[in-house]
Design a protein around this motif. Structure first.
Motif, mmCIF file in Angstrom:
data_model
loop_
_atom_site.group_PDB
_atom_site.id
_atom_site.type_symbol
_atom_site.label_atom_id
_atom_site.label_comp_id
_atom_site.label_asym_id
_atom_site.label_seq_id
_atom_site.Cartn_x
_atom_site.Cartn_y
_atom_site.Cartn_z
ATOM 1 N N ASP A 428 11.829 -12.800 -2.989
ATOM 2 C CA ASP A 428 10.643 -12.343 -3.731
ATOM 3 C C ASP A 428 9.478 -12.095 -2.789
ATOM 4 O OD1 ASP A 428 12.111 -12.537 -6.023
ATOM 5 O OD2 ASP A 428 11.194 -14.441 -6.704
ATOM 6 N N THR A 429 9.341 -12.945 -1.772
ATOM 7 C CA THR A 429 8.254 -12.766 -0.806
ATOM 8 C C THR A 429 8.397 -11.430 -0.093
ATOM 9 O OG1 THR A 429 8.050 -15.152 -0.475
ATOM 10 C CG2 THR A 429 7.156 -13.721 1.247
ATOM 11 N N VAL A 430 9.624 -11.107 0.296
ATOM 12 C CA VAL A 430 9.876 -9.832 0.968
ATOM 13 C C VAL A 430 9.551 -8.668 0.043
ATOM 14 C CG1 VAL A 430 11.666 -8.358 1.953
ATOM 15 C CG2 VAL A 430 11.571 -10.794 2.544
ATOM 16 N N LEU A 431 9.998 -8.750 -1.206
ATOM 17 C CA LEU A 431 9.747 -7.665 -2.159
ATOM 18 C C LEU A 431 8.245 -7.443 -2.372
ATOM 19 C CD1 LEU A 431 12.487 -8.407 -4.860
ATOM 20 C CD2 LEU A 431 12.472 -6.552 -3.177
ATOM 21 N N LYS A 432 7.496 -8.542 -2.479
ATOM 22 C CA LYS A 432 6.050 -8.416 -2.683
ATOM 23 C C LYS A 432 5.367 -7.842 -1.440
ATOM 24 C CE LYS A 432 5.654 -12.683 -4.275
ATOM 25 N NZ LYS A 432 5.047 -13.922 -4.849
ATOM 26 N N ALA A 433 5.846 -8.223 -0.248
ATOM 27 C CA ALA A 433 5.265 -7.676 0.974
ATOM 28 C C ALA A 433 5.515 -6.180 1.059
ATOM 29 C CB ALA A 433 5.842 -8.397 2.183
ATOM 30 N N VAL A 434 6.724 -5.737 0.729
ATOM 31 C CA VAL A 434 7.028 -4.306 0.730
ATOM 32 C C VAL A 434 6.180 -3.574 -0.301
ATOM 33 C CG1 VAL A 434 8.840 -2.598 0.281
ATOM 34 C CG2 VAL A 434 9.362 -4.660 1.602
ATOM 35 N N ALA A 435 6.023 -4.189 -1.479
ATOM 36 C CA ALA A 435 5.209 -3.566 -2.542
ATOM 37 C C ALA A 435 3.774 -3.381 -2.071
ATOM 38 C CB ALA A 435 5.266 -4.415 -3.809
ATOM 39 N N ARG A 436 3.212 -4.407 -1.395
ATOM 40 C CA ARG A 436 1.834 -4.280 -0.909
ATOM 41 C C ARG A 436 1.715 -3.142 0.095
ATOM 42 N NH1 ARG A 436 2.108 -10.006 -1.012
ATOM 43 N NH2 ARG A 436 2.612 -10.046 1.228
ATOM 44 N N LEU A 437 2.697 -3.039 0.964
ATOM 45 C CA LEU A 437 2.656 -1.970 1.957
ATOM 46 C C LEU A 437 2.729 -0.597 1.284
ATOM 47 C CD1 LEU A 437 4.409 -1.931 5.361
ATOM 48 C CD2 LEU A 437 4.681 0.047 3.874
ATOM 49 N N LEU A 438 3.609 -0.455 0.309
ATOM 50 C CA LEU A 438 3.719 0.834 -0.386
ATOM 51 C C LEU A 438 2.441 1.152 -1.157
ATOM 52 C CD1 LEU A 438 7.389 0.696 -1.760
ATOM 53 C CD2 LEU A 438 6.532 1.828 0.315
ATOM 54 N N GLN A 439 1.882 0.139 -1.806
ATOM 55 C CA GLN A 439 0.659 0.358 -2.590
ATOM 56 C C GLN A 439 -0.493 0.770 -1.679
ATOM 57 O OE1 GLN A 439 0.578 0.152 -6.075
ATOM 58 N NE2 GLN A 439 -1.356 1.236 -5.693
ATOM 59 N N ALA A 440 -0.518 0.191 -0.467
ATOM 60 C CA ALA A 440 -1.585 0.537 0.467
ATOM 61 C C ALA A 440 -1.404 1.928 1.035
ATOM 62 C CB ALA A 440 -1.651 -0.493 1.596
ATOM 63 N N SER A 441 -0.186 2.427 1.024
ATOM 64 C CA SER A 441 0.084 3.736 1.642
ATOM 65 C C SER A 441 -0.107 4.898 0.670
ATOM 66 C CB SER A 441 1.507 3.762 2.193
ATOM 67 O OG SER A 441 2.461 3.692 1.135
ATOM 68 N N VAL A 442 -0.151 4.643 -0.620
ATOM 69 C CA VAL A 442 -0.288 5.743 -1.578
ATOM 70 C C VAL A 442 -1.727 6.239 -1.600
ATOM 71 C CG1 VAL A 442 1.611 4.932 -3.006
ATOM 72 C CG2 VAL A 442 -0.718 4.184 -3.524
ATOM 73 N N ARG A 443 -1.901 7.502 -1.991
ATOM 74 C CA ARG A 443 -3.209 8.120 -2.084
ATOM 75 C C ARG A 443 -3.506 8.431 -3.547
ATOM 76 N NH1 ARG A 443 -1.858 12.358 2.845
ATOM 77 N NH2 ARG A 443 -1.401 10.749 4.424
ATOM 78 N N ASP A 444 -4.701 8.975 -3.770
ATOM 79 C CA ASP A 444 -5.076 9.334 -5.142
ATOM 80 C C ASP A 444 -4.054 10.307 -5.701
ATOM 81 O OD1 ASP A 444 -7.285 7.761 -4.973
ATOM 82 O OD2 ASP A 444 -8.687 9.386 -4.505
ATOM 83 N N GLY A 445 -3.531 9.975 -6.861
ATOM 84 C CA GLY A 445 -2.542 10.824 -7.511
ATOM 85 C C GLY A 445 -1.119 10.414 -7.237
#
Length: 553
Positions: A428-445
């Motif tokens: 779960d820790t790994v999944l949440k870390a990956v999610a944070r990275l993806l969320q930080a990489s997305v742009r508007d839209g």
């Protein structure tokens, strides 16, 4: 008393009467009773002036003129009393030409008869003090007797009207008319006493002094205290019984009448002022400066104002200007209703509405949160497959560049090994870390989605194939660069990614996802930790060497 002292006394009386007449004339536009006072006081001034001429001069000419002036002045006074009484009983009444003519006949006829040598003795002979100070005997003739009967009849009729109005009046109007009746009796009693004292043919006619007192009281009542400015029609049947506070205000802002409800209201506002003490005072004094100031600052809506004149006391106030038949202002009637209970209920309803609105907003917020939670993955906080389906079901080609839409699918490499070796909490820790990275990489839209397990997806509206591959590479490198510490060991994980673009690789949203999945499978099958675009050759990792895999792998 010497003749000269009598002359001085009557001269003073004449001056006072004339001044009073002038003051009444200046206020004739407020009430017709003022005009009647002008007539009465003019007659008193003339009567007193005739006595000045007689006692101050004493010449034969003065003695000849005195009866004519006396009889004319008395007739004017009697006519003025009649008109005044009618104006008191009905302030809207105005004498017509016929009435004025009838009232003028008697004083004119009496003045002529007293002036003619042939009839003078039938009126009166001998007229008081001669210039030598020797008293002349006064003889009253039959015409004078008829004149006296006429005068008393007219005055009596006037008093009957006043008494009837007094009997039917109530409250302040009853007291007002009572004052005027008492004043009228002073002049009448003085005249009766004077005539009785002159029955022996001697004595001084001091009747004008008594009528002067009567006129002064009437002038004070009408001009100073504002009596009779408004018509008291049906007052006792309506005004005194209504629950609303009714106040009558003259043009100068002076309170001239109020009903019991108004008395109670003013007691609540200014308890130190009680009952009749309020009458004749400025409204600001009896109601309080604060109440009047608040009332004046309040905007009038639909003809009335609702004001809080003191804490907890709310009034609904309406005022109506009152004028006579000629349009001249008589004052205004103020009607105030205590609406404190209604205002309290209104305030309570407003408070309930405010609380209800807050609860509705809270419910809407919670509903929005629930709706958001329904489309969010509870572990990672990313959007879930339900949200992805809604987006794709809407307008999947809503990008900014030629209706393009790129999809990146990502899958963690050897994620099962992390769970098996370090436990699901580590996974779960790994999944949440990956999610944070993806969320930080997305742009508007852009939209980051967790499809389930260790699989993720990113929608890139408007991105072409090259841009999507670059973004996928950035995500891949970012995931590989993160070091996780589990059980004292340094662990890195990698992802494989597949890229597909609409409309190049597919004609629909479903086909687009399938194309991205095929690219992902290709990346998995060709060594993992790489990005593969649909329809292109394999793209290997740009970083060398590849990150260390989980030691168990």
């Amino acid at each position: 008393m010497t003749p000269h002292r009598w002359a001085l006394l009557f001269a003073c009386a004449a001056v006072v009467a004339l001044v009073t007449a002038v003051l009444a004339w200046q206020r004739r536009d407020r009430t017709f009773a003022a005009t009647a006072l002008v007539v009465t006081m003019t007659g008193v001034a003339t009567w007193s002036g005739a006595s000045v001429l007689l006692y101050g001069n004493g010449s034969e000419t003065a003695r000849q003129l005195y009866p004519s002036l006396l009889m004319g002045a008395v007739g004017v006074v009697v006519g003025g009393i009649y008109v005044f009484a009618r104006a008191v009983v009905d302030p809207s009444w105005r004498p017509d030409r016929r009435t004025v003519g009838l009232l003028a006949i008697e004083p004119v006829v009496m003045a002529v008869l007293a002036a003619l040598p042939a009839t003078r003795a039938l009126v009166m002979s001998g007229n008081g003090l001669a210039g030598t100070g020797i008293e002349e005997q006064v003889t009253l003739g039959p015409i004078f007797g008829a004149h006296t009967l006429y005068s008393y009849a007219v005055i009596g009729l006037s008093y009957v009207r006043l008494v009837r109005r007094w009997w039917t009046a109530a409250g302040i109007f009853r007291r007002q008319i009572g004052v005027l009746l008492c004043a009228a009796l002073i002049g009448t009693i003085g005249n009766v006493v004077t005539i009785v004292l002159q029955l022996d043919g001697r004595g001084t006619d001091i009747t004008p002094l008594f009528f002067l007192v009567t006129g002064l009281i009437n002038a004070w009542a009408v001009l100073r205290l504002g009596f009779l400015r408004l018509v008291p029609i049906a007052r006792e049947q309506v005004v005194d019984t209504v629950p609303d506070a009714v106040l009558v205000i003259d043009p100068d802002g002076v309170l001239i009448d109020l009903n019991p409800a108004a008395d109670q209201l003013l007691t609540a506002l200014r308890p130190q002022l009680v009952g009749p003490d309020r009458i004749g005072r400025l409204l600001a004094e009896v109601a309080g400066e604060h109440a009047i100031a608040v009332l004046n600052r309040t905007e009038r809506l639909d003809g009335h104002r609702v004001v809080e004149v003191r804490p907890g006391l709310w009034l609904d106030v309406r005022d109506t200007l009152v004028s006579d038949a000629r349009g001249r202002a008589l004052g205004k009637i103020v009607v105030a209703r205590d609406v404190s209970e209604q205002e309290q209920r209104r305030a309570a309803v407003e408070e309930l509405n405010r609380q209800l609105a807050e609860r509705v907003r809270e419910i809407e917020r919670l509903r929005a949160e629930l709706a958001e939670e329904a489309v969010r993955d509870p572990l990672t906080g990313l959007h879930n497959r339900r949200h992805l389906d809604r987006v794709l079901a809407g307008d999947p080609g809503s990008g900014a560049h030629d209706d393009q839409l790129a999809v990146i699918t990502l899958d963690l490499d050897h994620f099962k090994t992390v769970n098996d070796r370090f436990g699901h909490m580590a996974g779960d820790t790994v999944l949440k870390a990956v999610a944070r990275l993806l969320q930080a990489s997305v742009r508007d839209g852009d939209t980051a989605v967790r499809l389930g397990g260790e699989e993720f997806l990113v929608l890139l509206p408007g991105a072409d194939r090259e841009q999507a591959v670059v973004r996928a590479e950035e995500m891949r490198r970012g995931v590989a660069a993160v070091v996780h510490a589990f059980a004292g060991e340094q662990v890195r994980v990698t992802v494989s990614a597949g890229v597909a673009v609409l409309p190049d690789d597919a004609a629909s949203a479903a086909a687009l996802l399938e194309a991205a999945d095929r690219a992902l499978y290709t990346a998995k099958a060709t060594g993992r930790d790489r990005v593969v675009a649909a329809g292109d050759a394999r793209h290997g990792p740009s970083d060398a060497p590849a990150p260390e895999p989980v030691p168990a792998v």
